[in-house]
Enzyme design. Structure first.
Site, mmCIF file in Angstrom:
data_model
loop_
_atom_site.group_PDB
_atom_site.id
_atom_site.type_symbol
_atom_site.label_atom_id
_atom_site.label_comp_id
_atom_site.label_asym_id
_atom_site.label_seq_id
_atom_site.Cartn_x
_atom_site.Cartn_y
_atom_site.Cartn_z
ATOM 1 N N LYS A 29 0.813 -1.219 0.000
ATOM 2 C CA LYS A 29 0.000 0.000 0.000
ATOM 3 C C LYS A 29 0.847 1.271 0.000
ATOM 4 O O LYS A 29 0.498 2.249 -0.660
ATOM 5 C CB LYS A 29 -0.956 0.000 1.191
ATOM 6 C CG LYS A 29 -0.302 0.140 2.548
ATOM 7 C CD LYS A 29 -1.337 0.177 3.649
ATOM 8 C CE LYS A 29 -0.689 0.315 5.021
ATOM 9 N NZ LYS A 29 0.023 1.574 5.191
ATOM 10 N N THR A 30 1.969 1.267 0.732
ATOM 11 C CA THR A 30 2.797 2.469 0.768
ATOM 12 C C THR A 30 3.364 2.767 -0.611
ATOM 13 O O THR A 30 3.442 3.927 -1.041
ATOM 14 C CB THR A 30 3.936 2.315 1.793
ATOM 15 O OG1 THR A 30 3.372 2.012 3.082
ATOM 16 C CG2 THR A 30 4.748 3.590 1.888
ATOM 17 N N ASP A 207 -3.687 7.503 4.417
ATOM 18 C CA ASP A 207 -3.204 6.157 4.711
ATOM 19 C C ASP A 207 -3.865 5.647 5.999
ATOM 20 O O ASP A 207 -4.308 6.445 6.828
ATOM 21 C CB ASP A 207 -1.683 6.195 4.872
ATOM 22 C CG ASP A 207 -1.060 4.805 4.896
ATOM 23 O OD1 ASP A 207 -1.752 3.833 4.538
ATOM 24 O OD2 ASP A 207 0.126 4.696 5.257
ATOM 25 N N GLU A 208 -3.911 4.321 6.178
ATOM 26 C CA GLU A 208 -4.496 3.695 7.376
ATOM 27 C C GLU A 208 -5.887 4.271 7.651
ATOM 28 O O GLU A 208 -6.239 4.608 8.789
ATOM 29 C CB GLU A 208 -3.586 3.903 8.593
ATOM 30 C CG GLU A 208 -2.175 3.356 8.419
ATOM 31 C CD GLU A 208 -2.096 1.833 8.416
ATOM 32 O OE1 GLU A 208 -3.144 1.170 8.460
ATOM 33 O OE2 GLU A 208 -0.974 1.302 8.357
ATOM 34 N N GLN A 238 -7.462 -4.673 9.847
ATOM 35 C CA GLN A 238 -6.380 -4.217 10.711
ATOM 36 C C GLN A 238 -6.789 -3.015 11.557
ATOM 37 O O GLN A 238 -5.935 -2.255 12.024
ATOM 38 C CB GLN A 238 -5.141 -3.878 9.876
ATOM 39 C CG GLN A 238 -4.541 -5.075 9.161
ATOM 40 C CD GLN A 238 -3.214 -4.748 8.504
ATOM 41 O OE1 GLN A 238 -2.196 -4.576 9.170
ATOM 42 N NE2 GLN A 238 -3.227 -4.669 7.181
ATOM 43 N N ARG A 592 2.419 -10.276 10.663
ATOM 44 C CA ARG A 592 3.735 -9.635 10.807
ATOM 45 C C ARG A 592 4.843 -10.578 10.341
ATOM 46 O O ARG A 592 5.970 -10.140 10.095
ATOM 47 C CB ARG A 592 4.021 -9.263 12.268
ATOM 48 C CG ARG A 592 3.111 -8.246 12.928
ATOM 49 C CD ARG A 592 2.875 -7.046 12.089
ATOM 50 N NE ARG A 592 1.676 -7.204 11.280
ATOM 51 C CZ ARG A 592 1.352 -6.450 10.246
ATOM 52 N NH1 ARG A 592 2.164 -5.499 9.853
ATOM 53 N NH2 ARG A 592 0.239 -6.666 9.557
#
Length: 657
Positions: A29-30, A207-208, A238, A592
């Site tokens: 995504k980044t 973002d997020e 998330q 993770r």
């Protein structure tokens, strides 16, 4: 990930309507955000200074700036709170403040609320009232409105404290963190202010997005208006910050409020192997979803997830420590590729002891200890005063640190004079009228403090911000601050304070190399919760952290410990009906891991001085049998300390080679 996949490319190039990118864990995504910014600049000819990218942490903002490079250096990359601060400080008079206003950090806000409560109020009550004020502000409810809405004695008392709390903020010419979202919304109601900021931000990327609160969502709406210039990137699976106001249902609101919203899913995972993703998908399928998605990977099946039951938490800690040593020496795995994740900070102590026993280098991340340290809070206040002497909260905090004989009576007298004169505490302390009014010893102490600040402020002006770390270090030495704050400490405690201050100076030196303006540096000092995340970058050490702190990170080997009923899911969350968020927390922990994931649970655990029996977490039963290796699932026999101690000597010998 050499090239964009088809979904990523579609997300980068879509500009005809608002866009929601549902980006699964490890789906790049980044990169999509940074590639889209570059595409907007190079292909759509949008000036960089008219593009804004909003993240939730300073660390994420820093990473995004690094990826964008100099070609997009004029893009506004900031957190929601930093953006709110920029909106507020341009027109403070419209919100009842003056130029030179400052930000009250969470700890100072806590202290202020405590002052307003009856003497002896327990910390739990202070936190509850502070959180209640925050909820009022997030919902856009003013202190006056809160009083009119109160329908019982408790809510009336809370509203009364809210009123007095806001009055104190105005008197201090300060705002708190919640104001950084609420007050911009007040300002943006004015057509000319809204027009200015909508012209300033032609395209907004968030973002997020799943972590936005009600007020943050409204701020985003006010900035975007009815234009198509919005890309929101998030993952409802998330969303783990409900306790601090995050609203995952904002994903649904976005679809309702923007009927022409385009939704693109990023489901290819570039991080984890197949068994890890299969387990994550299977677990999270037990939660309801507004948007369905399923992660997949081309990285192969990989190792199955190992689930281990231990007799008690000490056995678990020793077992995990042995595993890490074996991975380091057997597989040549760097320490930094290993992480231990847990639900609560209280679980760290036993793990630390086990790692120390085997000589494993480690750091604990995500805990509150660094920023809570008195020397860090004092240090940040002195730094803020070096950049803005009119910062009233910072002045109040350090006026008597080290001791200068400026107690509550002297500070109250100064505050009253400053309010009456309409000036800052620093300016008031300099005035001849106040010097004549104050007691001689207090007047002399105020002169000493203000002269000290003037002297070091002048150095900052002469030598520039590139020398700020050296100037700050000289200030601490000049005052003998460390000797004062550690006067009653033992040798170990004094060393800890020395290391903390050294970390603060080193962090400031790194900030100074970023060539920030004075306003930008001041914002970083006021808006961060401390450089804890930065301090351990590049070190080859095992990371211990909570699941909340692990979000956004990844490791080759992950040990997820304490997966028991009452721990994960946590009893408090179960009582509050938050089982879905606890499941999302487990999902974050699983995703993770890149290659190896080990999950453990204990049959007994020490809690509050007692030994408490536990059952394996219900989440373990929600993992697919084909992806896990759980040999004790049927008989529930646990690994005991006796099984492990025979190997300790061998491992120690291995470490000494």
């Amino acid at each position: 990930m050499p090239t964009l996949n088809s979904d990523q490319r579609a997300a980068v190039r879509h500009i005809d309507s608002p866009l929601l990118v549902l980006a699964g864990a490890g789906s790049g995504k980044t990169r999509v955000i940074t590639e889209k910014i570059t595409w907007l600049i190079e292909q759509q000819r949008i000036p960089p200074d008219q593009i804004a990218a909003i993240t939730f942490t300073n660390k994420a903002a820093k990473e995004m700036r690094t990826r964008l490079g100099r070609k997009a250096s004029d893009v506004l990359v900031s957190t929601f709170h930093s953006l709110g601060w920029q909106i507020i400080k341009t027109n403070p008079q419209s919100i009842g403040r003056k130029r030179g206003l400052s930000i009250l950090d969470q700890h100072s806000a806590f202290d202020l609320v405590k002052e307003l409560l009856p003497p002896g109020a327990p910390n739990d009550l202070v936190w509850a009232v502070q959180s209640g004020i925050g909820r009022y502000k997030d919902q856009g409810i003013s202190a006056g409105e809160a009083a009119s809405l109160a329908d019982d004695e408790a809510s009336a008392q809370s509203a009364s404290i809210y009123q007095r709390y806001d009055e104190r903020l105005v008197a201090l010419n300060a705002v708190d963190f919640d104001d950084l979202i609420r007050l911009p919304l007040v300002l943006l109601k004015a057509p000319e202010v809204r027009h200015h900021w909508q012209q300033r931000i032609a395209y907004l990327l968030v973002d997020e997005y799943q972590d936005t609160s009600q007020a943050q969502y409204q701020l985003m709406q006010a900035l975007v208006g009815d234009r198509p210039g919005l890309t929101a990137v998030g993952d409802d699976d998330q969303s783990i910050y409900g306790w601090r106001g995050a609203r995952p249902d904002n994903l649904i609101h976005l679809q309702n409020d923007y009927p022409n919203l385009k939704v693109i899913k990023l489901e290819q995972n570039y991080r984890s192997s197949g068994h890890i993703l299969q387990s994550a998908n299977h677990l999270i399928s037990h939660n309801p979803h507004a948007f369905e998605k399923k992660l997949w990977s081309e990285l192969g099946a990989g190792d199955r997830i190992a689930i281990v039951g231990y007799a008690h938490d000490q056995d678990e800690a020793e077992g995990v420590a042995r595993d890490i040593v074996a991975a380091h020496h057997g597989r040549r795995t760097p320490w930094a590729e290993c992480a231990i994740l847990y639900r609560s900070n209280q679980q760290a102590r036993t793990l630390e002891l086990a790692l120390r026993e085997l000589g494993v280098p480690y750091v604990v991340s995500g805990g509150p200890s660094w920023f809570d340290a008195r020397e860090i809070r004092d240090g940040l206040s002195y730094l803020r005063l070096l950049l803005n002497p009119d910062d009233n909260p910072a002045f109040m905090r350090v006026a008597n640190a080290p001791k200068r004989g400026l107690g509550s009576v002297a500070m109250a007298q100064l505050g009253q004079f400053a309010n009456h004169a309409g000036v800052s505490l620093f300016e008031a302390a300099l005035k001849d009228d106040f010097q004549q009014l104050a007691q001689p010893k207090a007047a002399q102490s105020f002169r000493g403090l203000t002269n000290l600040l003037i002297e070091f402020n002048d150095r900052v002006e002469r030598e520039g911000l590139t020398a700020i770390a050296e100037i700050f270090n000289d200030l601490l030495d000049h005052m003998g601050y460390l000797d004062w704050v550690a006067a009653n400490d033992d040798h170990k405690q004094k060393d800890r304070r020395r290391r903390n201050l050294k970390d603060l100076v080193n962090w400031l030196a790194r900030l100074s190399r970023e060539e920030l303006t004075k306003d930008a540096l001041l914002a970083r000092l006021s808006l961060v919760a401390g450089p804890d995340d930065d301090r351990h970058e590049g070190k080859d050490v095992v990371r211990l952290m909570t699941l909340h702190a692990a979000k956004g990170l990844e490791f080759g080997h992950v040990w997820l410990v304490g997966c028991e009923e009452g721990m994960l899911p946590h009893t408090r969350s179960l009582d509050d009906g938050q089982i879905e968020e606890e499941r999302r927390l487990m999902y974050v922990g699983i995703t993770r891991a890149r290659r190896v994931l080990k999950i453990s649970h204990c049959h007994q655990r020490r809690r509050g001085g007692e030994v408490v029996s536990h059952q394996p977490s219900r989440f373990l039963e929600e993992l697919p049998e084909s992806a896990i290796d759980w040999p004790q699932a049927s008989d529930r026999e646990a690994v005991t300390g006796d099984d492990a101690k025979a190997t300790i000597a061998d491992l120690k010998a291995l470490l000494e080679q």
